[in-house]
Design a protein around this motif. Structure first.
Motif, PDB file in Angstrom:
ATOM      1  N   GLN A 115       0.965  -1.245  -0.027  1.00  0.00           N
ATOM      2  CA  GLN A 115       0.071   0.053   0.118  1.00  0.00           C
ATOM      3  C   GLN A 115       0.674   1.214   0.081  1.00  0.00           C
ATOM      4  O   GLN A 115       0.684   2.362   0.930  1.00  0.00           O
ATOM      5  N   VAL A 116       1.729   1.423  -0.994  1.00  0.00           N
ATOM      6  CA  VAL A 116       2.787   2.444  -1.160  1.00  0.00           C
ATOM      7  C   VAL A 116       1.779   3.774  -1.620  1.00  0.00           C
ATOM      8  O   VAL A 116       0.977   3.657  -2.242  1.00  0.00           O
ATOM      9  N   ASP A 117       2.036   4.862  -0.630  1.00  0.00           N
ATOM     10  CA  ASP A 117       1.213   5.758  -0.918  1.00  0.00           C
ATOM     11  C   ASP A 117       2.108   7.252  -1.534  1.00  0.00           C
ATOM     12  O   ASP A 117       1.657   8.200  -1.692  1.00  0.00           O
ATOM     13  N   ALA A 118       3.428   6.940  -1.623  1.00  0.00           N
ATOM     14  CA  ALA A 118       4.236   7.830  -2.256  1.00  0.00           C
ATOM     15  C   ALA A 118       5.467   7.187  -3.051  1.00  0.00           C
ATOM     16  O   ALA A 118       5.855   6.109  -2.617  1.00  0.00           O
ATOM     17  N   ILE A 119       5.725   8.039  -3.987  1.00  0.00           N
ATOM     18  CA  ILE A 119       7.002   7.514  -5.132  1.00  0.00           C
ATOM     19  C   ILE A 119       8.025   8.424  -5.174  1.00  0.00           C
ATOM     20  O   ILE A 119       7.478   9.611  -5.435  1.00  0.00           O
ATOM     21  N   TYR A 120       9.230   8.096  -4.958  1.00  0.00           N
ATOM     22  CA  TYR A 120      10.238   8.945  -5.720  1.00  0.00           C
ATOM     23  C   TYR A 120      11.190   8.219  -6.598  1.00  0.00           C
ATOM     24  O   TYR A 120      11.701   6.969  -6.126  1.00  0.00           O
ATOM     25  N   LEU A 121      10.968   8.534  -7.921  1.00  0.00           N
ATOM     26  CA  LEU A 121      11.891   7.861  -8.970  1.00  0.00           C
ATOM     27  C   LEU A 121      12.455   8.822  -9.783  1.00  0.00           C
ATOM     28  O   LEU A 121      11.649   9.950 -10.110  1.00  0.00           O
ATOM     29  N   VAL A 122      13.615   8.809 -10.492  1.00  0.00           N
ATOM     30  CA  VAL A 122      14.085   9.618 -11.399  1.00  0.00           C
ATOM     31  C   VAL A 122      13.251   9.307 -12.808  1.00  0.00           C
ATOM     32  O   VAL A 122      12.469   8.524 -13.007  1.00  0.00           O
TER      33      VAL A 122
ATOM     34  N   MET B 164      -4.122   3.207  -7.452  1.00  0.00           N
ATOM     35  CA  MET B 164      -5.091   4.105  -6.850  1.00  0.00           C
ATOM     36  C   MET B 164      -4.651   4.652  -5.500  1.00  0.00           C
ATOM     37  O   MET B 164      -5.105   5.543  -4.869  1.00  0.00           O
ATOM     38  N   GLN B 165      -3.602   3.859  -4.868  1.00  0.00           N
ATOM     39  CA  GLN B 165      -3.447   4.135  -3.369  1.00  0.00           C
ATOM     40  C   GLN B 165      -2.399   5.268  -3.151  1.00  0.00           C
ATOM     41  O   GLN B 165      -2.131   5.784  -2.239  1.00  0.00           O
ATOM     42  N   VAL B 166      -1.538   5.581  -4.472  1.00  0.00           N
ATOM     43  CA  VAL B 166      -0.622   6.588  -4.373  1.00  0.00           C
ATOM     44  C   VAL B 166      -1.050   8.033  -4.239  1.00  0.00           C
ATOM     45  O   VAL B 166      -1.887   8.306  -5.091  1.00  0.00           O
ATOM     46  N   ARG B 167      -0.660   8.822  -3.263  1.00  0.00           N
ATOM     47  CA  ARG B 167      -1.207  10.197  -2.978  1.00  0.00           C
ATOM     48  C   ARG B 167       0.071  11.128  -3.274  1.00  0.00           C
ATOM     49  O   ARG B 167      -0.368  12.366  -3.574  1.00  0.00           O
ATOM     50  N   SER B 168       1.293  10.768  -3.474  1.00  0.00           N
ATOM     51  CA  SER B 168       2.202  11.728  -3.852  1.00  0.00           C
ATOM     52  C   SER B 168       3.428  11.086  -4.704  1.00  0.00           C
ATOM     53  O   SER B 168       3.859   9.995  -4.431  1.00  0.00           O
ATOM     54  N   LEU B 169       3.710  11.683  -5.830  1.00  0.00           N
ATOM     55  CA  LEU B 169       4.932  11.419  -6.667  1.00  0.00           C
ATOM     56  C   LEU B 169       5.608  12.707  -6.680  1.00  0.00           C
ATOM     57  O   LEU B 169       5.404  13.682  -6.940  1.00  0.00           O
TER      58      LEU B 169
ATOM     59  N   ALA C  14      -2.780  10.973  -7.243  1.00  0.00           N
ATOM     60  CA  ALA C  14      -1.519  11.486  -6.744  1.00  0.00           C
ATOM     61  C   ALA C  14      -1.415  13.019  -7.047  1.00  0.00           C
ATOM     62  O   ALA C  14      -1.684  13.576  -8.157  1.00  0.00           O
ATOM     63  N   LYS C  15      -0.692  13.644  -6.324  1.00  0.00           N
ATOM     64  CA  LYS C  15      -0.111  15.072  -6.377  1.00  0.00           C
ATOM     65  C   LYS C  15       1.260  14.705  -7.131  1.00  0.00           C
ATOM     66  O   LYS C  15       2.220  14.242  -6.522  1.00  0.00           O
ATOM     67  N   ILE C  16       1.375  15.339  -8.210  1.00  0.00           N
ATOM     68  CA  ILE C  16       2.598  15.129  -8.963  1.00  0.00           C
ATOM     69  C   ILE C  16       3.378  16.330  -8.830  1.00  0.00           C
ATOM     70  O   ILE C  16       3.125  17.198  -9.392  1.00  0.00           O
ATOM     71  N   ILE C  17       4.669  16.194  -8.243  1.00  0.00           N
ATOM     72  CA  ILE C  17       5.376  17.475  -8.008  1.00  0.00           C
ATOM     73  C   ILE C  17       6.947  17.341  -8.621  1.00  0.00           C
ATOM     74  O   ILE C  17       7.543  16.200  -8.366  1.00  0.00           O
TER      75      ILE C  17
ATOM     76  N   THR D  84       7.251  22.742  -8.694  1.00  0.00           N
ATOM     77  CA  THR D  84       6.043  22.962  -9.197  1.00  0.00           C
ATOM     78  C   THR D  84       4.991  21.828  -9.149  1.00  0.00           C
ATOM     79  O   THR D  84       5.561  20.535  -9.374  1.00  0.00           O
ATOM     80  N   VAL D  85       3.894  21.950  -8.974  1.00  0.00           N
ATOM     81  CA  VAL D  85       2.938  20.803  -8.860  1.00  0.00           C
ATOM     82  C   VAL D  85       1.905  20.766 -10.178  1.00  0.00           C
ATOM     83  O   VAL D  85       1.440  21.791 -10.835  1.00  0.00           O
ATOM     84  N   CYS D  86       1.948  19.471 -10.979  1.00  0.00           N
ATOM     85  CA  CYS D  86       1.226  19.410 -12.200  1.00  0.00           C
ATOM     86  C   CYS D  86      -0.106  19.518 -12.079  1.00  0.00           C
ATOM     87  O   CYS D  86      -0.920  18.923 -11.189  1.00  0.00           O
TER      88      CYS D  86
END
Length: 450
Positions: free
Chosen positions: A220-227, A243-248, A270-273, A287-289
């Motif tokens: 249930q990962v809710d945040a992602i950091y990837l290049v 669907m469970q991801v809320r932040s990238l 997800a909020k894409i930053i 910036t937020v997409c």
């Protein structure tokens, strides 16, 4: 304060909580502390006989990297995590150029949670004195020579974690997925930011996007950091929305409008930053997409407390969260300009511009143009020596689907201006990536010379 002491602090509050999942291995805060203390005890004898100062660390797993990083800090030593895939001569050059005390090699002996083998290789070099406040070192990319060690205090990152964690939506309940070596400062910073908040890290040693998605679903990962390069692969391979991801959050220089659209379909909640940062300076702008289209070079406004100005096209940053020894305002020689809204319009490193017979071409903008061409999934543009014009354009592209090379070439000629059309357009099955997930431009440079 250091990160070992931070781990101790959290163990007193939530020893049973999961800190790290690496494929099938799980490490609670308490188990990680046990593993780190076992390694610290083994290294203590070496510390009594010359293990001192700054130590280069090579580990075959992220768990091994983290355990060594924390154990060395427990001994008041400065860990420097080494990039994977370097030749013995390259490692020796890093030791010599940076006057490091030696190399600690860590290997995961078995799936057992605390089973780490280690070997200490002393360099015989006398390190130059460091300030007592410096607790870790990070390596530069080494794209133009031997990687340089840059040192950090605890506060140079931890002092900014409350700001970045709020923007990236990192809390004590966060389960963040990341991938790749902790020698990449983006990964190390993200992991330590989660540790600071008391959250959990999910990762994999495998390069398999569908497996990553399975891990994200299972935990249930809710945040992602990837290049960006890994995000593009994830969006191409995984069709079921997460669907469970809320932040990238990710560095944005390689993400086109089409890439962002793919990510919004994959991560609809997800909020894409997209951020701009540098190893020397930490986070600078973000910036937020949203729903509206954005210029792919727009990297947003400065983070709270960060000063930014542009002089003669060069970006200068005023921040207290920099590596040791810098005097702000400082520049890493990136170029750009500020629009009327105070947003940074990023144009890449000055040395990456191409001067083609007096016409200056921005490789970053050319890459973004190529990525927008139907039939192109990924693209990299580099300068190429030219006897008549000084330099010209070389481009490397990865096709999408079964589109023909001839059709792509035709589309490129329609999108680019005549002066921008690559002298060499090479088609690759995939772009070569280093262990940090970034495009390995040294490999591409050799292809240009062939």
């Amino acid at each position: 304060m250091n990160y070992y002491e931070l781990l101790q602090l959290w163990c007193g509050r939530q020893a049973e909580k999961v800190l790290l999942v690496e494929d099938q291995r799980e490490y609670s805060y308490g188990k990680m502390l046990e593993q780190v203390d076992a390694l610290r005890a083994g290294l203590a004898d070496e510390a009594a006989h010359g293990l001192r100062g700054s130590i280069l660390v090579l580990a075959d797993t992220l768990n091994g990297q983290l355990a060594a990083f924390l154990a060395l800090q427990a001994l008041q030593l400065r860990p420097v995590l080494l990039h994977h895939g370097l030749a013995e001569g390259e490692i020796k050059a890093i030791l010599c150029e940076n006057r490091l005390n030696g190399q600690l090699v860590i290997r995961q002996r078995s799936p057992a949670q605390s089973d780490l083998d280690w070997t200490w290789l002393e360099s015989g070099l006398e390190e130059q004195g460091r300030a007592q406040e410096d607790i870790l070192g990070v390596l530069s990319s080494g794209s133009t020579g031997v990687p340089k060690v840059m040192y950090r205090t605890y506060e140079s990152w931890a002092g900014f974690f409350p700001v970045q964690n709020e923007i990236f939506q990192i809390t004590g309940g966060t389960r963040l997925f990341l991938h790749g070596s902790l020698s990449f400062t983006g990964n190390l910073n993200a992991l330590l930011g989660v540790l600071y908040a008391g959250g959990s890290i999910i990762t994999s040693s495998r390069w398999h996007c569908r497996w990553w998605a399975q891990l994200m679903a299972d935990w249930q990962v809710d945040a992602i950091y990837l290049v960006p390069t890994k995000l593009q692969l994830l969006a191409a391979k995984v069709k079921q929305p997460l669907m469970q991801v809320r932040s990238l959050f990710t560095g944005s220089q390689l993400l086109s409008d089409r890439n962002i659209g793919d990510l919004q379909r994959l991560l609809p909640q997800a909020k894409i930053i997209l951020y701009y940062g540098a190893s020397e300076l930490n986070y600078i702008t973000y910036t937020v997409c949203g729903e509206k289209r954005r210029d792919s070079c727009n990297l947003g406004r400065p983070f709270p407390g960060i000063g930014l100005r542009v002089d003669d096209g060069i970006i200068y940053v005023d921040t207290p969260y920099h590596v040791s020894g810098l005097k702000p305002p400082y520049t890493v020689r990136d170029t750009g300009w500020l629009n009327e809204a105070g947003e940074l319009m990023f144009e890449g490193r000055r040395e990456n511009w191409i001067n083609k017979g007096g016409v200056k071409l921005n490789t970053l903008r050319l890459e973004n143009k190529l990525r927008a061409v139907p039939g192109i999934r990924a693209a990299v543009v580099m300068p190429m020596a030219d006897a008549l014009r000084g330099s010209t354009v070389a481009a490397f592209v990865v096709k999408e689907g079964d589109v023909s090379a001839a059709k792509v070439r035709q589309a490129v000629r329609q999108v680019l201006q005549p002066v921008e059309i690559p002298r060499r357009l090479l088609f690759l099955p995939r772009l070569p990536l280093n262990d940090r997930g970034k495009v390995d431009r040294s490999v591409l440079a050799k292809l240009v010379d062939e």
